[in-house]
Design an enzyme around this catalytic site. Structure first.
Site, PDB file in Angstrom:
ATOM      1  N   THR A   1       2.399   1.954  10.040  1.00 41.80           N
ATOM      2  CA  THR A   1       1.223   2.126  10.877  1.00 41.80           C
ATOM      3  C   THR A   1       1.022   0.880  11.725  1.00 41.80           C
ATOM      4  OG1 THR A   1      -1.081   2.891  10.895  1.00 41.80           O
ATOM      5  CG2 THR A   1      -0.513   1.193   9.278  1.00 41.80           C
ATOM      6  N   TYR A   2       0.077   0.982  12.624  1.00 45.03           N
ATOM      7  CA  TYR A   2      -0.214  -0.116  13.553  1.00 45.03           C
ATOM      8  C   TYR A   2      -1.632  -0.599  13.332  1.00 45.03           C
ATOM      9  CZ  TYR A   2      -1.776  -2.349  17.883  1.00 45.03           C
ATOM     10  OH  TYR A   2      -2.323  -3.222  18.797  1.00 45.03           O
ATOM     11  N   HIS A   3      -1.829  -1.919  13.397  1.00 41.52           N
ATOM     12  CA  HIS A   3      -3.159  -2.522  13.433  1.00 41.52           C
ATOM     13  C   HIS A   3      -3.235  -3.418  14.659  1.00 41.52           C
ATOM     14  CE1 HIS A   3      -4.014  -1.000   9.524  1.00 41.52           C
ATOM     15  NE2 HIS A   3      -3.151  -1.781   8.903  1.00 41.52           N
TER      16      HIS A   3
ATOM     17  N   ILE B   1      -5.328   6.170   6.468  1.00 44.35           N
ATOM     18  CA  ILE B   1      -5.775   5.718   5.151  1.00 44.35           C
ATOM     19  C   ILE B   1      -4.552   5.439   4.295  1.00 44.35           C
ATOM     20  CG2 ILE B   1      -6.942   6.385   3.007  1.00 44.35           C
ATOM     21  CD1 ILE B   1      -8.914   7.989   4.695  1.00 44.35           C
ATOM     22  N   GLY B   2      -4.506   4.253   3.730  1.00 42.38           N
ATOM     23  CA  GLY B   2      -3.441   3.875   2.805  1.00 42.38           C
ATOM     24  C   GLY B   2      -4.020   2.920   1.787  1.00 42.38           C
TER      25      GLY B   2
ATOM     26  N   LEU C   1      -8.660   1.650   5.056  1.00 40.45           N
ATOM     27  CA  LEU C   1      -8.613   2.556   6.200  1.00 40.45           C
ATOM     28  C   LEU C   1      -8.613   1.770   7.505  1.00 40.45           C
ATOM     29  CD1 LEU C   1     -11.646   2.834   7.754  1.00 40.45           C
ATOM     30  CD2 LEU C   1     -12.198   3.857   5.545  1.00 40.45           C
TER      31      LEU C   1
ATOM     32  N   ARG D   1       0.851  -1.193   0.000  1.00 42.38           N
ATOM     33  CA  ARG D   1       0.000   0.000   0.000  1.00 42.38           C
ATOM     34  C   ARG D   1       0.881   1.235   0.000  1.00 42.38           C
ATOM     35  NH1 ARG D   1       1.095   2.137   4.734  1.00 42.38           N
ATOM     36  NH2 ARG D   1       1.357   0.805   6.559  1.00 42.38           N
TER      37      ARG D   1
ATOM     38  N   GLY E   1       2.138   4.919   1.605  1.00 40.79           N
ATOM     39  CA  GLY E   1       2.297   5.466   2.936  1.00 40.79           C
ATOM     40  C   GLY E   1       3.452   4.882   3.728  1.00 40.79           C
TER      41      GLY E   1
ATOM     42  N   CYS F   1       2.766   6.797  10.692  1.00 42.67           N
ATOM     43  CA  CYS F   1       2.728   7.463   9.381  1.00 42.67           C
ATOM     44  C   CYS F   1       3.881   8.451   9.221  1.00 42.67           C
ATOM     45  CB  CYS F   1       1.390   8.170   9.166  1.00 42.67           C
ATOM     46  SG  CYS F   1      -0.028   7.067   9.304  1.00 42.67           S
TER      47      CYS F   1
END
Length: 235
Positions: free
Chosen positions: A78-80, A141-142, A154, A73, A75, A171
């Protein structure tokens, strides 16, 4: 649009679903789709490839239970994790009459609509995709686009453990903070309600109907026909 509401799903599994759906959508074998889920704790790196924004050695984070994954993706890192609502829309941009930039703006508006349900004013920040509450980011959002079909999407912070963001520069934006619905509201909202509000916002902004399926996609199977029999029509 067919909507799959799933529970916690490994990142690699969800990525496999997206690849399968994207290829089917390119061939016109399926309609647009939306996958909603949560992930176990994981840090994902986008195309910017700025590994210095991972603040601790990968081996140390893995010992703490975090996976680290490089993905395709756009960007930065990021973390999930649990308590974060992740949405993966598989949308044919030309048929939806959207450009890639217009699509990102659409996703931002959809999240702002969800926040407005909770009387929270979401904002765009020029030059920084996502949704913000002042200088606190509540949604990353990526996206990826393959021959006009979208994937990735997102990640809306509903009630995740915000301390997990402290292991990274989210980010790549050290000057800004991270927040969640729970942080802003002072209580933890029901995840299923947030999911329904997100679906409602997709329907309103894309002017579509949705078939909601409470089962996971089956790679190689005909999910959409099965979903039509088992799903719930939402208008």
């Amino acid at each position: 649009m067919q909507v799959f509401i799933c529970r916690e799903v490994d990142y690699e599994v969800a990525l496999g679903w997206q690849k399968e759906f994207v290829e089917k959508r390119k061939r016109g074998e399926i309609e647009d789709s939306l996958i909603l889920l949560e992930h176990p704790p994981i840090y994902t790196m986008g195309s910017d490839q700025k590994w210095e924004h991972l603040l601790y050695p990968p081996d140390e984070l893995k010992k703490q239970g975090f996976k680290i994954y490089r993905c395709n993706r756009g960007g930065d890192i990021t973390y999930h994790g649990p308590g974060q609502l992740v949405a993966y829309p598989i949308i044919h941009l030309k048929e939806a009459k959207l450009t890639p930039i217009g699509y990102v703006r659409l996703l931002e508006q959809i999240v702002c609509d969800v926040l407005s349900f909770y009387k929270i004013k979401g904002q765009r920040k020029e030059g920084y995709p996502g949704v913000w509450i002042q200088n606190r980011k509540i949604c990353a959002i990526g996206i990826g686009v393959s021959r006009g079909v979208t994937f990735h999407g997102l990640a809306l912070n509903v009630q995740p453990d915000l301390t997990h963001f402290q292991n990274i520069i989210p980010c790549g934006l050290a000057q800004f903070g991270v927040t969640s619905l729970a942080e802003e509201l002072g209580y933890s909202p029901d995840m299923s309600t947030v999911q329904q509000q997100l679906i409602t916002a997709f329907k309103r902004n894309l002017q579509i109907t949705c078939r909601i399926c409470y089962h996971q996609p089956t790679i190689g199977g005909d999910d959409h026909d099965r979903g039509a029999k088992q799903g719930i029509i939402a208008r």
